[in-house]
Motif scaffolding. Structure first.
Motif, PDB file in Angstrom:
ATOM      1  N   HIS A  39       0.808  -1.216   0.000  1.00 20.24           N
ATOM      2  CA  HIS A  39       0.000   0.000   0.000  1.00 20.24           C
ATOM      3  C   HIS A  39       0.847   1.275   0.000  1.00 20.24           C
ATOM      4  O   HIS A  39       0.359   2.340   0.355  1.00 20.24           O
ATOM      5  CB  HIS A  39      -0.980  -0.036   1.169  1.00 20.24           C
ATOM      6  CG  HIS A  39      -2.002  -1.122   1.019  1.00 20.24           C
ATOM      7  ND1 HIS A  39      -3.052  -1.039   0.123  1.00 20.24           N
ATOM      8  CD2 HIS A  39      -2.102  -2.340   1.606  1.00 20.24           C
ATOM      9  CE1 HIS A  39      -3.772  -2.145   0.182  1.00 20.24           C
ATOM     10  NE2 HIS A  39      -3.213  -2.958   1.073  1.00 20.24           N
ATOM     11  N   GLN A  76      -3.098   1.050   4.999  1.00 16.36           N
ATOM     12  CA  GLN A  76      -3.336   2.478   4.759  1.00 16.36           C
ATOM     13  C   GLN A  76      -2.400   2.972   3.676  1.00 16.36           C
ATOM     14  O   GLN A  76      -1.190   2.795   3.753  1.00 16.36           O
ATOM     15  CB  GLN A  76      -3.122   3.280   6.044  1.00 16.36           C
ATOM     16  CG  GLN A  76      -3.340   4.781   5.873  1.00 16.36           C
ATOM     17  CD  GLN A  76      -3.223   5.525   7.187  1.00 16.36           C
ATOM     18  OE1 GLN A  76      -3.715   5.056   8.222  1.00 16.36           O
ATOM     19  NE2 GLN A  76      -2.579   6.682   7.172  1.00 16.36           N
ATOM     20  N   LYS A  77      -2.953   3.602   2.653  1.00 18.06           N
ATOM     21  CA  LYS A  77      -2.142   4.111   1.550  1.00 18.06           C
ATOM     22  C   LYS A  77      -1.302   5.300   2.011  1.00 18.06           C
ATOM     23  O   LYS A  77      -1.797   6.174   2.725  1.00 18.06           O
ATOM     24  CB  LYS A  77      -3.033   4.548   0.386  1.00 18.06           C
ATOM     25  CG  LYS A  77      -3.806   3.418  -0.293  1.00 18.06           C
ATOM     26  CD  LYS A  77      -2.896   2.559  -1.139  1.00 18.06           C
ATOM     27  CE  LYS A  77      -3.700   1.577  -1.984  1.00 18.06           C
ATOM     28  NZ  LYS A  77      -2.827   0.685  -2.787  1.00 18.06           N
TER      29      LYS A  77
END
Length: 268
Positions: free
Chosen positions: A162, A205-206
């Protein structure tokens, strides 16, 4: 006030000095590490930095390509300008700075991008990148009770799933290929480095710090990658407060394709 370090691939420090000035005036980090300054040492804009209150300046530059620089509001001591892969490229600078009673060894890196073809047999730039990362194994997170180490910079690899907009679509794209990400994470772990940008952040979570110039609307497409990193020795993790990715800087006038990352520590 927390001790803060900003890192930013500026893509020509002289061309984008107005953007650097804006960052320093609005965020006022204690230390700023720049990459891809594209500036020989004799033309580095020292006067502009000193006018902004950054009296302490170290640089390792060359004409038109690469280059790193570290500027600070407090004294810094130049430790090393290391050469990698037997090439004279200006891609590393380490300084020592004192904060919170600790002597911090601060590494500033600009890792080679690696070209477009992810095959070291036919692409010498990709071979160079892999060799450069291998030599980074010698950079260790040295620390003791009164010292610590921090490593920042444009490391040109997005190591985790990510850290890119699409893991599947980028597996064969330089910066996220398995050979890069595997060697990169092995090098980080072997050196004893902690990835502070993922410290306490969910892996799903990016996180992006770079958006391509090729995108017609970078913000709408949001096809980013995390190419810029902040690492530390283990003894600094308890003193690490937070970090900020200054995403809005990608929309400033004539921007770099990277944005600043500012890390804060409970050190004065």
């Amino acid at each position: 006030m927390p001790f803060s370090i900003a890192t930013w691939n500026i893509n020509s420090v002289r061309l984008r000095m107005p953007l650097v000035q804006r960052l320093l005036e609005e965020r006022a980090p204690d230390v700023l590490c720049l990459q891809e300054t594209k500036c020989p040492d004799d033309l580095f804009p020292t006067a502009a930095f000193r006018k902004l209150g950054y009296e302490h300046i170290a640089f390792h530059g060359q004409k038109g390509y690469h280059g790193v620089a570290t500027v600070a509001r407090r004294p810094i001591e130049i430790v090393e300008k290391r050469r990698f892969c037997g090439i004279e490229d200006s891609r590393h600078l380490s300084v020592r700075v004192k904060a919170g009673g600790k002597a911090l060894l601060l590494h500033n890196f600009y890792v080679p991008a690696g070209g477009d073809e992810p095959d070291p047999e036919i692409n010498v730039k990709f071979r160079h990148k892999l060799d450069f990362v291998a030599e980074m194994n010698a950079i260790r997170a040295d620390h003791d009770d009164v010292s610590g180490s921090i490593l920042v910079g444009d490391l040109n690899i997005a190591p985790l799933e990510h850290d890119v907009w699409s893991h599947k679509q980028l597996l064969k794209v330089v910066s996220h290929t398995p050979v890069e990400t595997t060697n990169f994470e092995a090098m980080r772990a072997a050196g004893g480095w902690v990835d502070l940008m993922r410290h306490g952040i969910p892996l799903d979570q990016k996180i992006y710090t770079w958006w391509s110039y090729r995108a017609q609307d970078w913000a709408a497409s949001d096809r980013g990658r995390r190419l810029d990193h902040v690492w530390s020795s283990p003894n600094l993790t308890s003193l690490f407060l937070d970090y900020e990715i200054l995403r809005e800087a990608r929309g400033w006038d004539r921007p770099s394709d990277h944005v600043p990352v500012i890390a804060r520590f409970n050190l004065d």
